[in-house]
Design a protein around this motif. Structure first.
Motif, PDB file in Angstrom:
ATOM      1  N   ILE A 139      40.005  46.632  34.767  1.00 42.76           N
ATOM      2  CA  ILE A 139      41.091  45.609  35.298  1.00 42.76           C
ATOM      3  C   ILE A 139      40.192  44.725  36.206  1.00 42.76           C
ATOM      4  O   ILE A 139      40.515  43.262  35.875  1.00 42.76           O
ATOM      5  CB  ILE A 139      42.530  46.111  35.802  1.00 42.76           C
ATOM      6  CG1 ILE A 139      43.096  47.140  34.909  1.00 42.76           C
ATOM      7  CG2 ILE A 139      43.053  45.059  36.344  1.00 42.76           C
ATOM      8  CD1 ILE A 139      44.132  47.966  35.663  1.00 42.76           C
ATOM      9  N   ALA A 140      39.580  45.204  37.205  1.00 44.42           N
ATOM     10  CA  ALA A 140      38.958  44.272  38.062  1.00 44.42           C
ATOM     11  C   ALA A 140      37.908  43.419  37.392  1.00 44.42           C
ATOM     12  O   ALA A 140      37.719  42.186  37.501  1.00 44.42           O
ATOM     13  CB  ALA A 140      38.212  45.133  38.930  1.00 44.42           C
ATOM     14  N   ALA A 141      36.938  43.968  36.340  1.00 39.02           N
ATOM     15  CA  ALA A 141      36.252  43.246  35.717  1.00 39.02           C
ATOM     16  C   ALA A 141      36.810  42.076  35.121  1.00 39.02           C
ATOM     17  O   ALA A 141      36.448  40.892  34.569  1.00 39.02           O
ATOM     18  CB  ALA A 141      35.278  44.201  34.647  1.00 39.02           C
ATOM     19  N   GLY A 142      37.969  42.391  34.281  1.00 39.56           N
ATOM     20  CA  GLY A 142      38.552  41.450  33.331  1.00 39.56           C
ATOM     21  C   GLY A 142      39.113  40.448  34.252  1.00 39.56           C
ATOM     22  O   GLY A 142      39.296  39.244  33.588  1.00 39.56           O
ATOM     23  N   LEU A 143      39.675  40.637  35.440  1.00 44.02           N
ATOM     24  CA  LEU A 143      40.215  39.713  36.371  1.00 44.02           C
ATOM     25  C   LEU A 143      39.244  38.934  37.178  1.00 44.02           C
ATOM     26  O   LEU A 143      39.467  38.015  38.037  1.00 44.02           O
ATOM     27  CB  LEU A 143      41.226  40.152  37.206  1.00 44.02           C
ATOM     28  CG  LEU A 143      42.510  40.744  36.365  1.00 44.02           C
ATOM     29  CD1 LEU A 143      43.222  41.299  37.460  1.00 44.02           C
ATOM     30  CD2 LEU A 143      43.389  39.534  35.593  1.00 44.02           C
ATOM     31  N   GLY A 144      38.147  39.603  37.233  1.00 38.85           N
ATOM     32  CA  GLY A 144      37.087  38.911  37.912  1.00 38.85           C
ATOM     33  C   GLY A 144      37.308  39.010  39.618  1.00 38.85           C
ATOM     34  O   GLY A 144      37.010  38.306  40.331  1.00 38.85           O
ATOM     35  N   ARG A 145      37.895  40.233  39.823  1.00 35.13           N
ATOM     36  CA  ARG A 145      38.394  40.468  41.317  1.00 35.13           C
ATOM     37  C   ARG A 145      37.455  41.881  41.567  1.00 35.13           C
ATOM     38  O   ARG A 145      37.224  42.789  40.850  1.00 35.13           O
ATOM     39  CB  ARG A 145      39.575  40.882  41.364  1.00 35.13           C
ATOM     40  CG  ARG A 145      40.556  39.689  40.877  1.00 35.13           C
ATOM     41  CD  ARG A 145      40.392  38.562  42.052  1.00 35.13           C
ATOM     42  NE  ARG A 145      41.239  37.547  41.984  1.00 35.13           N
ATOM     43  CZ  ARG A 145      41.067  36.567  40.868  1.00 35.13           C
ATOM     44  NH1 ARG A 145      40.385  36.579  39.903  1.00 35.13           N
ATOM     45  NH2 ARG A 145      42.144  35.523  40.868  1.00 35.13           N
ATOM     46  N   PRO A 146      37.241  42.093  42.877  1.00 35.92           N
ATOM     47  CA  PRO A 146      36.694  43.184  43.358  1.00 35.92           C
ATOM     48  C   PRO A 146      37.509  44.385  42.951  1.00 35.92           C
ATOM     49  O   PRO A 146      38.852  44.530  43.203  1.00 35.92           O
ATOM     50  CB  PRO A 146      36.643  43.060  44.929  1.00 35.92           C
ATOM     51  CG  PRO A 146      36.764  41.740  45.229  1.00 35.92           C
ATOM     52  CD  PRO A 146      37.643  41.074  43.916  1.00 35.92           C
ATOM     53  N   VAL A 147      36.715  45.562  42.641  1.00 33.02           N
ATOM     54  CA  VAL A 147      37.606  46.748  42.096  1.00 33.02           C
ATOM     55  C   VAL A 147      38.331  47.353  43.364  1.00 33.02           C
ATOM     56  O   VAL A 147      39.441  47.917  43.020  1.00 33.02           O
ATOM     57  CB  VAL A 147      36.411  47.967  41.646  1.00 33.02           C
ATOM     58  CG1 VAL A 147      35.681  48.382  42.796  1.00 33.02           C
ATOM     59  CG2 VAL A 147      37.353  48.891  40.676  1.00 33.02           C
ATOM     60  N   GLU A 148      37.837  47.342  44.736  1.00 35.82           N
ATOM     61  CA  GLU A 148      38.805  47.708  45.715  1.00 35.82           C
ATOM     62  C   GLU A 148      40.085  46.934  45.846  1.00 35.82           C
ATOM     63  O   GLU A 148      40.898  47.483  46.379  1.00 35.82           O
ATOM     64  CB  GLU A 148      37.709  48.041  46.940  1.00 35.82           C
ATOM     65  CG  GLU A 148      36.937  49.031  47.055  1.00 35.82           C
ATOM     66  CD  GLU A 148      37.353  50.373  46.778  1.00 35.82           C
ATOM     67  OE1 GLU A 148      38.662  50.595  47.110  1.00 35.82           O
ATOM     68  OE2 GLU A 148      36.987  51.123  45.923  1.00 35.82           O
ATOM     69  N   THR A 149      39.988  45.929  45.637  1.00 32.54           N
ATOM     70  CA  THR A 149      41.186  44.856  45.937  1.00 32.54           C
ATOM     71  C   THR A 149      42.101  45.322  44.697  1.00 32.54           C
ATOM     72  O   THR A 149      43.421  45.441  45.177  1.00 32.54           O
ATOM     73  CB  THR A 149      40.523  43.367  45.789  1.00 32.54           C
ATOM     74  OG1 THR A 149      40.035  42.932  46.697  1.00 32.54           O
ATOM     75  CG2 THR A 149      42.024  42.503  45.616  1.00 32.54           C
ATOM     76  N   VAL A 150      41.660  45.619  43.532  1.00 32.41           N
ATOM     77  CA  VAL A 150      42.554  45.875  42.473  1.00 32.41           C
ATOM     78  C   VAL A 150      43.092  47.243  42.703  1.00 32.41           C
ATOM     79  O   VAL A 150      44.482  47.569  42.526  1.00 32.41           O
ATOM     80  CB  VAL A 150      42.023  45.937  40.976  1.00 32.41           C
ATOM     81  CG1 VAL A 150      42.614  46.555  39.881  1.00 32.41           C
ATOM     82  CG2 VAL A 150      41.639  44.431  40.776  1.00 32.41           C
ATOM     83  N   ARG A 151      42.313  48.237  42.977  1.00 30.81           N
ATOM     84  CA  ARG A 151      42.888  49.558  43.503  1.00 30.81           C
ATOM     85  C   ARG A 151      44.001  49.359  44.515  1.00 30.81           C
ATOM     86  O   ARG A 151      44.813  50.071  44.621  1.00 30.81           O
ATOM     87  CB  ARG A 151      41.615  50.413  44.142  1.00 30.81           C
ATOM     88  CG  ARG A 151      40.734  50.998  42.706  1.00 30.81           C
ATOM     89  CD  ARG A 151      39.854  52.138  43.376  1.00 30.81           C
ATOM     90  NE  ARG A 151      38.980  52.477  42.387  1.00 30.81           N
ATOM     91  CZ  ARG A 151      37.630  52.397  42.346  1.00 30.81           C
ATOM     92  NH1 ARG A 151      37.100  52.223  43.294  1.00 30.81           N
ATOM     93  NH2 ARG A 151      37.090  53.032  41.049  1.00 30.81           N
ATOM     94  N   GLY A 152      43.746  48.486  45.639  1.00 27.95           N
ATOM     95  CA  GLY A 152      44.811  48.431  46.432  1.00 27.95           C
ATOM     96  C   GLY A 152      46.086  48.001  46.000  1.00 27.95           C
ATOM     97  O   GLY A 152      46.992  48.512  46.416  1.00 27.95           O
ATOM     98  N   TRP A 153      46.011  47.038  45.110  1.00 27.57           N
ATOM     99  CA  TRP A 153      47.167  46.624  44.354  1.00 27.57           C
ATOM    100  C   TRP A 153      47.825  47.627  43.825  1.00 27.57           C
ATOM    101  O   TRP A 153      49.084  48.011  43.697  1.00 27.57           O
ATOM    102  CB  TRP A 153      47.161  45.415  43.207  1.00 27.57           C
ATOM    103  CG  TRP A 153      46.361  44.244  43.856  1.00 27.57           C
ATOM    104  CD1 TRP A 153      46.530  43.987  45.205  1.00 27.57           C
ATOM    105  CD2 TRP A 153      45.539  43.297  43.266  1.00 27.57           C
ATOM    106  NE1 TRP A 153      45.744  42.589  45.276  1.00 27.57           N
ATOM    107  CE2 TRP A 153      45.472  42.227  44.032  1.00 27.57           C
ATOM    108  CE3 TRP A 153      45.262  43.078  41.999  1.00 27.57           C
ATOM    109  CZ2 TRP A 153      44.494  41.174  43.551  1.00 27.57           C
ATOM    110  CZ3 TRP A 153      44.750  42.259  41.387  1.00 27.57           C
ATOM    111  CH2 TRP A 153      44.375  41.056  42.199  1.00 27.57           C
ATOM    112  N   LEU A 154      47.248  48.413  42.862  1.00 31.60           N
ATOM    113  CA  LEU A 154      47.850  49.471  42.183  1.00 31.60           C
ATOM    114  C   LEU A 154      48.130  50.612  42.849  1.00 31.60           C
ATOM    115  O   LEU A 154      49.381  51.115  42.574  1.00 31.60           O
ATOM    116  CB  LEU A 154      46.368  50.137  41.262  1.00 31.60           C
ATOM    117  CG  LEU A 154      45.998  49.145  40.179  1.00 31.60           C
ATOM    118  CD1 LEU A 154      44.920  49.824  39.423  1.00 31.60           C
ATOM    119  CD2 LEU A 154      46.928  48.477  39.323  1.00 31.60           C
TER     120      LEU A 154
END
Length: 124
Positions: free
Chosen positions: A30-45
């Motif tokens: 997801i992070a790669a697809g959105l161009g966002r840091p993986v930790e940011t995405v993990r935080g949302w999830l």
């Protein structure tokens, strides 16, 4: 409202991550697809997972109260996916009643309906 409280990214970006997770994607993908840091995405999830039951109930009630002939989404294999389905179902119900709502994304509607606090521990 187009953002969530204490979040930099647009509601649509966070919503895309939540929808992808509900479909089975992992945080790194997801992070790669959105161009966002993986930790940011993990935080949302992580935060959404903690709030999933509250989100599901809130948006299912919104769906039932809004739709002319309500059909709540069936439960799936995860509470996370159920909460995402409720948000999308409430959006579809609003669009069926007020077609101009269709110009707004489901996640922007969710941000507005939650007062920007969709991921907040103090909402609803």
């Amino acid at each position: 409202m187009f953002v969530l409280a204490r979040r930099v990214d647009l509601a649509e970006v966070i919503g895309a991550a939540l929808t992808a997770k509900a479909s089975g994607a992992g945080a790194r993908t997801i992070a790669a697809g959105l161009g966002r840091p993986v930790e940011t995405v993990r935080g949302w999830l992580r935060r959404f997972r903690q709030r999933a039951e509250h989100v599901r109930v809130y948006f299912t009630v919104l769906l039932v109260d809004t739709a002319l002939d309500p059909i709540p989404p069936a439960l799936s294999v995860s509470g996370f996916a159920d909460a995402v389905a409720a948000v999308l179902g409430a959006w579809r119900a609003a669009v069926s009643r007020w077609p101009d709502v269709g110009t707004v994304s489901p996640w922007r509607l969710a941000a507005a309906a939650s007062g920007g606090r969709l991921l907040s521990p103090l909402w609803p």
